[in-house]
Scaffold this motif. Structure first.
Motif, PDB file in Angstrom:
ATOM      1  N   CYS A 165       0.792  -1.256  -0.126  1.00 36.17           N
ATOM      2  CA  CYS A 165      -0.062  -0.059  -0.065  1.00 36.17           C
ATOM      3  C   CYS A 165       1.072   1.211   0.098  1.00 36.17           C
ATOM      4  O   CYS A 165       1.865   1.368   0.739  1.00 36.17           O
ATOM      5  CB  CYS A 165      -0.888   0.009   1.227  1.00 36.17           C
ATOM      6  SG  CYS A 165      -2.163  -1.345   1.073  1.00 36.17           S
ATOM      7  N   SER A 166       0.275   2.137  -0.802  1.00 36.90           N
ATOM      8  CA  SER A 166       1.134   3.662  -0.817  1.00 36.90           C
ATOM      9  C   SER A 166       0.752   4.296   0.341  1.00 36.90           C
ATOM     10  O   SER A 166       1.456   5.154   0.572  1.00 36.90           O
ATOM     11  CB  SER A 166       0.695   4.416  -1.875  1.00 36.90           C
ATOM     12  OG  SER A 166       0.992   3.376  -3.347  1.00 36.90           O
ATOM     13  N   ASN A 167      -0.347   4.304   0.843  1.00 30.27           N
ATOM     14  CA  ASN A 167      -0.952   5.135   2.103  1.00 30.27           C
ATOM     15  C   ASN A 167      -1.734   4.511   3.008  1.00 30.27           C
ATOM     16  O   ASN A 167      -2.617   3.697   2.790  1.00 30.27           O
ATOM     17  CB  ASN A 167      -1.854   6.226   1.587  1.00 30.27           C
ATOM     18  CG  ASN A 167      -1.086   6.938   0.517  1.00 30.27           C
ATOM     19  OD1 ASN A 167      -0.293   7.848   0.796  1.00 30.27           O
ATOM     20  ND2 ASN A 167      -1.651   7.087  -0.775  1.00 30.27           N
ATOM     21  N   PHE A 168      -1.005   4.321   4.262  1.00 34.02           N
ATOM     22  CA  PHE A 168      -1.771   3.294   5.193  1.00 34.02           C
ATOM     23  C   PHE A 168      -1.448   3.994   6.525  1.00 34.02           C
ATOM     24  O   PHE A 168      -0.579   4.770   6.994  1.00 34.02           O
ATOM     25  CB  PHE A 168      -1.275   2.166   5.254  1.00 34.02           C
ATOM     26  CG  PHE A 168       0.320   1.842   5.395  1.00 34.02           C
ATOM     27  CD1 PHE A 168       0.988   1.863   6.593  1.00 34.02           C
ATOM     28  CD2 PHE A 168       0.978   1.883   4.173  1.00 34.02           C
ATOM     29  CE1 PHE A 168       2.138   1.728   6.742  1.00 34.02           C
ATOM     30  CE2 PHE A 168       2.420   1.533   4.564  1.00 34.02           C
ATOM     31  CZ  PHE A 168       3.000   1.714   5.760  1.00 34.02           C
ATOM     32  N   ALA A 169      -2.242   3.770   7.557  1.00 30.88           N
ATOM     33  CA  ALA A 169      -2.167   3.853   9.071  1.00 30.88           C
ATOM     34  C   ALA A 169      -2.432   2.624   9.800  1.00 30.88           C
ATOM     35  O   ALA A 169      -3.502   2.169   9.702  1.00 30.88           O
ATOM     36  CB  ALA A 169      -3.054   4.962   9.331  1.00 30.88           C
TER      37      ALA A 169
END
Length: 316
Positions: A165-169
């Motif tokens: 994933c490029s963007n995750f929390a």
């Protein structure tokens, strides 16, 4: 600006329902289209009645069946909150393959990656059980050494998301406690369970040597909403791992004593025992209390004390 789409995976579970409620309550300031996935069919009527504009989708996380329907009827989501998990450690220990197939969100991430013009933030619920449990106040960059299958499946999930994933929390949550959901969940809720046994006057054993940082459910929801709002307004690249616990390191005995104190129960009902005195069929880490400095500094959210959370839970 077009309305953003938020998908809650595992929307009928305990946290999922609270997250749905949280997003519904911010519609005036942050309008968004909401959908949730469920594995139980049909989804609870009480939930559909409470949120009539929210779209439910039946999805099998193991096979990925059901995601295509979301693509066609809802569209590519901007924010995905993954609350779905096999989270009972003993059940994971008995069926490691099922734990891995549900807890590692491969079908979810593969579907998201296949969507055209997909620019999404994945907020994924992990666990404090990724830590070994041999010291107090773990930090996010400490080594992860899980002692059971549940923890191992969550570490595998974190690695998969970090790679794909490029963007995750990733939110490493402790025990989540709080009021019951709109459509009551069948699983035992920790504070309500303690309250139930003590209210009957039953002497009950609690571990004095197992420590956690339990976190109030509405604080977890506030963290998810804050991450979502920032992404919706700014869409800046984000790769984040956060410990999500309350500010207090408490043993199971101390948790029970807090409930007893607030309710006025006799403390002699609480029998302090060692966790080694009971075979639960699964290894349980002794001390996975967490340092939440990074959470407070990153989001400006300070979770409430365990005592205040218990009081709010029992009031409702």
């Amino acid at each position: 600006m077009s309305r953003k789409r938020v998908l809650i995976v595992g929307g009928t579970g305990y946290l999922g329902q609270h997250v749905l409620q949280g997003f519904s309550e911010i519609q005036e300031t942050t309008p968004c289209d909401l959908a949730f996935t469920h594995h139980s069919s049909p989804p609870p009527q009480a939930l559909l009645n409470a949120f009539p504009s929210v779209l439910p989708f039946s999805v099998d996380l193991k096979s990925g069946n059901g995601f295509e329907a979301i693509s066609h009827q809802f569209g590519p989501p901007d924010v995905v909150v993954n609350c779905a998990a096999l989270s009972v450690p003993r059940a994971c220990e008995m069926d490691p393959a099922a734990a891995m197939s549900v807890n590692v969100p491969s079908s979810l991430v593969n579907w998201l990656s296949s969507l055209e013009e997909s620019n999404y933030l994945l907020i994924h619920l992990s666990t404090d059980q990724v830590y070994e449990g041999v010291k107090s106040f773990y930090k996010e960059d400490d080594e992860v050494v899980p002692v059971n299958v549940y923890g191992k499946s969550k570490v595998a999930a974190e690695q998969f998301i970090t790679e794909k994933c490029s963007n995750f929390a990733i939110l490493r949550s402790s025990i989540i406690f709080g009021p019951q959901t709109i459509s009551p969940v069948s699983k035992s809720l920790p504070i309500q369970w303690v309250d139930g046994v003590l209210s009957k006057g039953n002497t009950t054993e609690f571990f004095h040597d197992e420590f956690r940082c339990p976190v109030y459910v509405k604080d977890v929801v506030a963290i998810i909403l804050a991450l979502s709002k920032t992404w919706i307004s700014e869409a800046k690249q984000r790769k984040l791992v956060l410990n999500v616990g309350g500010p207090d390191r408490v043993s199971r005995v101390q948790m029970a004593e807090t409930v007893a104190d607030i309710r006025g129960y006799n403390l002699s009902l609480i029998k302090s025992v060692s966790s080694s005195s009971l075979d639960r069929g699964v290894m349980s880490p002794a001390d996975i209390s967490m340092d939440i400095t990074k959470l407070v500094q990153t989001l400006g959210i300070s979770p409430i004390s365990f005592r205040d959370g218990v009081r709010l839970t029992l009031e409702l």
